[in-house]
Design a protein around this motif. Structure first.
Motif, short mmCIF file in Angstrom:
data_model
loop_
_atom_site.label_atom_id
_atom_site.label_comp_id
_atom_site.label_asym_id
_atom_site.label_seq_id
_atom_site.Cartn_x
_atom_site.Cartn_y
_atom_site.Cartn_z
N SER A 60 0.81 -1.31 0.24
CA SER A 60 0.03 0.08 0.09
C SER A 60 0.70 1.18 -0.03
N PHE A 61 0.37 2.16 -0.66
CA PHE A 61 1.09 3.57 -0.59
C PHE A 61 0.66 4.16 0.64
N CYS A 62 -0.47 4.44 1.18
CA CYS A 62 -0.82 4.89 2.50
C CYS A 62 -2.52 4.72 2.70
N ALA A 63 -2.78 3.87 3.66
CA ALA A 63 -4.26 3.70 4.01
C ALA A 63 -4.73 4.68 4.88
N GLY A 64 -4.29 5.84 4.82
CA GLY A 64 -4.98 6.99 5.63
C GLY A 64 -4.45 7.13 6.89
N GLY A 65 -5.40 7.63 7.57
CA GLY A 65 -4.98 7.89 9.20
C GLY A 65 -5.29 6.62 10.06
#
Length: 260
Positions: A60-65
């Motif tokens: 994943s790049f970034c799943a958020g918070g």
């Protein structure tokens, strides 16, 4: 020494900032937010740095918070909630106003705050299988602190297609929404990033920084008043019954009460 990110620097002054919280799909928690903010501010002031590449390890790049981080903020004291929301807003602002070109290398999915991080890159390139989504409303939250950057990137009309519905969308639609510049095969991703880097190495670094500052000035980006409004909006959502129910349902692996 950082624990949630790592840096690679080459002889040309190209620095790759790797999100390295792979076991959590690079979700943003207090430590990661702090480390990114400190590092990007330092890189912005380092005269030997020419280009910053924002990249991520893992699938994943970034799943958020990080939802555990959000859940903790819901039960924290009001001043602690405000400080956490401010830290997130300041991280995004630091990336957005970094005087170095920031190039996003999107090798996997990006949700919520991950979309916000892409939006503060000067250009971002993704692989075909990457999926995107502003997934906050599904959890009873809103894309508050990232909103100025997402809307500046997409424009209000395009943002309305995905801003409120938590709908997931693919890489080609991300291009149509102006979130991503182009899509390339995984094996071509590093070459595409290098093609974005190369022109900057022929440019005067000070002129690049001044030109980027002009873009911010002329586009009337997120000012302090708008930043304060988004911080307040995030804190209010953290305090809402919907957010509590939505995040609890996520951890209980059950649908939230509003899901049909």
């Amino acid at each position: 020494m950082t624990e949630t990110i790592r840096l690679n620097r080459d002889a040309r002054g190209v620095v790759t900032l790797w999100l390295a919280r792979t076991e959590k799909h690079n979700a943003l928690d207090a430590q990661m937010i702090s480390e990114i903010t400190q590092v990007i501010r330092h890189l912005g002031q380092d005269k030997t740095v020419r280009v910053v590449v924002l990249a991520a390890e893992g699938k994943s790049f970034c799943a958020g918070g990080d939802l555990r981080w959000m859940q903790a903020n819901m039960t924290a004291r009001p001043e602690e909630r405000a400080a956490s929301a401010r830290a997130l807003a300041e991280m995004l602002a630091a990336l957005d106003t970094c005087p170095k070109p920031v190039i996003g290398r999107v090798q996997g999915n990006a949700f919520g705050g991950g979309v916000g991080m892409i939006s503060v890159c000067d250009v971002a390139i993704a692989v075909p299988d990457a999926r995107f989504g502003l997934t906050e409303t599904r959890l009873g939250l809103t894309p508050a602190t990232i909103s100025p950057y997402v809307i500046a990137r997409m424009g209000a009309a395009k943002a309305r297609r995905v801003f409120m519905s938590s709908r997931l969308f693919g890489a080609e639609e991300a291009v149509a929404l102006d979130l991503i510049a182009r899509v390339v095969a995984p094996e071509a991703l590093d070459g595409a990033i290098e093609a974005e880097i190369a022109p900057y190495l022929t440019c005067a670094p000070g002129a690049v920084a001044d030109a980027k500052a002009l873009v911010h000035m002329l586009s009337k980006g997120a000012d302090s008043a708008l930043q304060e409004a988004t911080i307040s909006a995030l804190v209010q959502r953290w305090e809402s019954d919907e957010a509590g129910a939505g995040i609890a349902a996520f951890f209980d692996r059950k649908p939230p009460p509003w899901a049909l």
